[in-house]
Design a protein around this motif. Structure first.
Motif, PDB file in Angstrom:
ATOM      1  N   CYS A  26      29.550  23.525 -15.166  1.00 40.11           N
ATOM      2  CA  CYS A  26      28.690  21.963 -15.820  1.00 40.11           C
ATOM      3  C   CYS A  26      27.483  23.410 -16.475  1.00 40.11           C
ATOM      4  CB  CYS A  26      28.527  21.411 -15.318  1.00 40.11           C
ATOM      5  SG  CYS A  26      29.800  20.099 -15.175  1.00 40.11           S
ATOM      6  N   HIS A  31      25.491  24.001 -23.918  1.00 38.33           N
ATOM      7  CA  HIS A  31      24.749  22.926 -24.393  1.00 38.33           C
ATOM      8  C   HIS A  31      25.416  21.729 -23.615  1.00 38.33           C
ATOM      9  CE1 HIS A  31      26.698  25.397 -28.165  1.00 38.33           C
ATOM     10  NE2 HIS A  31      27.571  25.482 -27.154  1.00 38.33           N
ATOM     11  N   ILE A  32      24.561  21.956 -22.592  1.00 39.79           N
ATOM     12  CA  ILE A  32      24.266  20.967 -21.321  1.00 39.79           C
ATOM     13  C   ILE A  32      22.804  21.097 -20.805  1.00 39.79           C
ATOM     14  CG2 ILE A  32      25.484  19.727 -19.548  1.00 39.79           C
ATOM     15  CD1 ILE A  32      28.169  20.713 -19.442  1.00 39.79           C
ATOM     16  N   ASP A  33      22.490  20.196 -20.282  1.00 40.64           N
ATOM     17  CA  ASP A  33      21.044  20.409 -20.455  1.00 40.64           C
ATOM     18  C   ASP A  33      21.173  19.853 -18.362  1.00 40.64           C
ATOM     19  OD1 ASP A  33      18.618  19.533 -18.832  1.00 40.64           O
ATOM     20  OD2 ASP A  33      18.316  18.394 -20.237  1.00 40.64           O
ATOM     21  N   PRO A  34      20.763  20.462 -17.798  1.00 39.56           N
ATOM     22  CA  PRO A  34      21.095  20.931 -16.380  1.00 39.56           C
ATOM     23  C   PRO A  34      20.777  19.880 -15.787  1.00 39.56           C
ATOM     24  CG  PRO A  34      19.348  22.691 -16.721  1.00 39.56           C
ATOM     25  CD  PRO A  34      20.074  21.575 -17.902  1.00 39.56           C
ATOM     26  N   ASN A  35      19.199  18.853 -16.243  1.00 46.25           N
ATOM     27  CA  ASN A  35      19.092  17.650 -15.480  1.00 46.25           C
ATOM     28  C   ASN A  35      20.070  16.365 -15.518  1.00 46.25           C
ATOM     29  OD1 ASN A  35      17.060  19.392 -14.773  1.00 46.25           O
ATOM     30  ND2 ASN A  35      15.770  19.483 -16.200  1.00 46.25           N
ATOM     31  N   LEU A  36      20.344  16.247 -16.416  1.00 49.35           N
ATOM     32  CA  LEU A  36      20.955  15.008 -17.960  1.00 49.35           C
ATOM     33  C   LEU A  36      23.071  15.923 -17.705  1.00 49.35           C
ATOM     34  CD1 LEU A  36      18.763  13.701 -19.457  1.00 49.35           C
ATOM     35  CD2 LEU A  36      19.096  13.079 -16.957  1.00 49.35           C
ATOM     36  N   ILE A  37      23.917  15.814 -16.682  1.00 52.90           N
ATOM     37  CA  ILE A  37      25.004  15.525 -16.994  1.00 52.90           C
ATOM     38  C   ILE A  37      25.716  14.750 -16.991  1.00 52.90           C
ATOM     39  CG2 ILE A  37      26.825  17.513 -15.847  1.00 52.90           C
ATOM     40  CD1 ILE A  37      25.104  19.427 -15.268  1.00 52.90           C
ATOM     41  N   LYS A  49      24.404   9.560 -16.826  1.00 47.74           N
ATOM     42  CA  LYS A  49      23.963  10.687 -16.425  1.00 47.74           C
ATOM     43  C   LYS A  49      22.465  11.510 -15.188  1.00 47.74           C
ATOM     44  CE  LYS A  49      23.411  12.902 -21.870  1.00 47.74           C
ATOM     45  NZ  LYS A  49      22.955  13.427 -22.422  1.00 47.74           N
ATOM     46  N   PRO A  51      21.206  14.489 -12.030  1.00 46.17           N
ATOM     47  CA  PRO A  51      20.831  15.871 -12.139  1.00 46.17           C
ATOM     48  C   PRO A  51      22.022  16.110 -10.993  1.00 46.17           C
ATOM     49  CG  PRO A  51      19.827  14.295 -11.418  1.00 46.17           C
ATOM     50  CD  PRO A  51      19.909  13.228 -11.873  1.00 46.17           C
ATOM     51  N   HIS A  74      31.947  18.436 -20.276  1.00 45.11           N
ATOM     52  CA  HIS A  74      31.233  19.545 -19.452  1.00 45.11           C
ATOM     53  C   HIS A  74      31.826  20.377 -20.009  1.00 45.11           C
ATOM     54  CE1 HIS A  74      31.851  15.991 -16.997  1.00 45.11           C
ATOM     55  NE2 HIS A  74      30.722  16.254 -16.612  1.00 45.11           N
ATOM     56  N   GLU A 124      25.277  10.345 -27.766  1.00 43.48           N
ATOM     57  CA  GLU A 124      23.515   8.832 -27.391  1.00 43.48           C
ATOM     58  C   GLU A 124      23.817   8.001 -27.889  1.00 43.48           C
ATOM     59  OE1 GLU A 124      21.281  11.287 -29.189  1.00 43.48           O
ATOM     60  OE2 GLU A 124      21.477  13.167 -27.894  1.00 43.48           O
TER      61      GLU A 124
END
Length: 531
Positions: A26, A31-37, A49, A51, A74, A124
């Motif tokens: 992940c 394409h994935i925000d590491p703080n919002l998975i 979502k 961390p 993911h 979203e």
């Protein structure tokens, strides 16, 4: 990717390595925000979502969602798990509610694999709570639930829009519930199955597809493809007639993605019937004949047994209107008795617009459906069974058609009116035209009785004659196939020009004969007989 660690003990080394591999994958995805998975644990169900640190804790405390087959949130494609996924036929646990939510997201993902931005925008919107602090419904789940209620009770769009506004006033402010039907359709359109609009000749000669895709005029009758104004000027881009086709194969795939429906689709193989009693189509001779002739088809209980229903309706509920619209529907008989005839599982595959019925030329339109039926008979790979959690090859067979007597004549090619209206007796039909009643009378029924029945010798009670004839033998499938194969098909209805009739622009000098009757295409009839 190996996913066997999902089913292992959460205290084992294998599970620990699998979680770390998942977290690392992940974080490496651009394409994935590491703080919002998206958290795939059984509690969050990919709806929240978090961390990476919180996801690791949730996977240890709550476990990985076992029905999250394709890790589409993911970075994994929808079809990447065909080989490595477990082929265990028994379901693990009860995750019906979660899988229905996952199935809803996967349906949108299937429609937007070529447009990732639209898919992320849909996610979203779907993850927004109905209002601040709501833990029961998201925006999407509330819309789907309300829209199902609208469809179930037949609400109009205006009534549904008014109810949305009333619900919006009852729930807290700053809610995300739409207030118009247009917004509801725009949000839920991501979940819809695709359909095709195919232009057709107004005389039912051809469909503008394949070799006729770019034609402007019908090659059979010469009529224009486009509508004409009052001044006989063509409206470019406005077809005279449109066939709306809803492909059944994606619908069948989605049925098997539902945990509840996938289980019920094999109900017929798991129950024992009562001898000599017809309680379900699985007990019918046609079903048993298919099982006898094609043992490979019978060996897979998930293969579908279908029926085709066709008839004309007046969509405007006006008895004085002659407008006739023809829906073509497929019925799935694999389901239990209380489900197979419900509206939810009867799918409309084709909508033939009016204003006149297609008649014998209905085969021109059914050619599109026949292609998919042949494809289903050969087998469709990559269908996922949510109940057994495995991929398989789906096949289907068409058992029979459901229609009234006039529609039966259009689909089968048999005469259903006049002196030879009986499809069993054919040329041996005992018919007499009543001079005063101006109707056809069909007699000679005593020949179907046993040979020495007393009614055969009675004369006064019947037509004044004894009956010594024998009943006719119905045409078998092979004999009917051979009879139809000799007919020369002429597409298109007869066109009236200056009080004279002609078949089409190219066949002005063609005279009707017994071998050149306008029966339409025989491809659909051959498909039924051959299967």
């Amino acid at each position: 990717m190996d996913k066997s660690w999902i089913h292992s003990d959460r205290r084992s080394k294998q599970y620990e390595e699998g979680v770390e591999l998942f977290i690392r994958g992940c974080l490496e995805n651009p394409h994935i925000d590491p703080n919002l998975i998206h958290c795939p644990c059984c509690k969050c169900k990919n709806l929240k979502k978090r961390p990476a640190k919180s996801i690791r804790e949730h996977l240890y405390f709550h476990g990985f969602s076992q029905n999250y087959v394709n890790w589409i949130w993911h970075g994994e494609s929808a079809e990447s798990d065909k080989v490595n996924w477990s082929k265990n036929k028994e379901p693990i646990g009860n995750y019906h509610g979660h899988f229905e939510t996952t199935n809803m997201y996967e349906a949108a993902y299937d429609n937007y694999t070529e447009n990732p931005e639209a898919f992320m925008e849909f996610l979203e919107e779907a993850e927004k709570p109905l209002y601040n602090g709501c833990k029961c419904y998201t925006k999407l789940s509330a819309i789907v639930k309300l829209y199902n209620t609208k469809a179930k009770h037949g609400m109009s769009d205006a009534l549904f829009s008014d109810l949305l506004m009333d619900f919006g006033d009852m729930i807290p402010d700053n809610h995300n519930l739409p207030t118009k039907m247009y917004d509801v359709k725009k949000t839920s359109s991501c979940l819809a199955l695709s359909h095709e609009k195919i232009h057709a000749c107004s005389n039912d000669c051809i469909l503008y597809r394949k070799q006729y895709k770019d034609c402007v005029n019908c090659p059979k009758c010469g009529l224009s493809r486009w509508k004409l104004t009052k001044k006989n000027v063509e409206k470019k881009g406005v077809p005279t007639k449109v066939l709306r086709y809803f492909p059944p194969i994606p619908r069948f795939k989605r049925m098997f993605k539902s945990l509840h429906t996938s289980k019920n689709l094999t109900w017929h193989a798991e129950t024992t019937g009562v001898p000599d009693q017809l309680r379900h189509p699985a007990d019918s001779p046609s079903w048993k004949l298919v099982d006898h002739m094609w043992p490979d088809f019978e060996s897979e209980p998930r293969n579908l047994h279908l029926a085709l229903a066709a008839d004309g309706i007046n969509p405007y509920s006006n008895l004085s209107s002659r407008y006739s619209c023809w829906p073509i529907m497929l019925v799935t008989y694999n389901l239990p008795l209380n489900m197979c005839m419900k509206r939810k599982y009867i799918m409309v595959t084709m909508l033939i617009s009016g204003p006149k019925q297609p008649g014998n030329n209905i085969d021109v339109y059914l050619d599109v459906l026949v292609e998919d039926l042949k494809r289903l008979w050969d087998g469709v790979d990559g269908v996922y069974d949510a109940y057994r959690r495995q991929f398989f090859t789906l096949k289907a067979v068409l058992l029979w058609t459901i229609n009234d007597f006039p529609a039966y004549g259009n689909l089968s090619g048999c005469t259903t009116h006049g002196y030879y209206a009986c499809p069993v007796c054919k040329e041996d039909t005992y018919a007499k035209h009543l001079e005063n009643g101006k109707k056809m009378s069909f007699v000679g029924h005593r020949r179907f009785l046993p040979r020495f029945h007393p009614y055969r010798r009675q004369m006064k009670e019947f037509d004044g004659m004894e009956e010594h004839g024998e009943s006719s033998t119905p045409l078998s499938g092979v004999a009917l196939f051979d009879k139809l194969s000799d007919i020369r098909c002429v597409f298109g209805k007869k066109i009236i020009v200056k009080g004279k009739k002609r078949e089409n622009a190219k066949d002005n000098n063609l005279e009707d004969s017994k071998e050149e009757k306008d029966f339409g295409s025989t491809d659909f009839r051959k498909c039924i007989v051959s299967m």
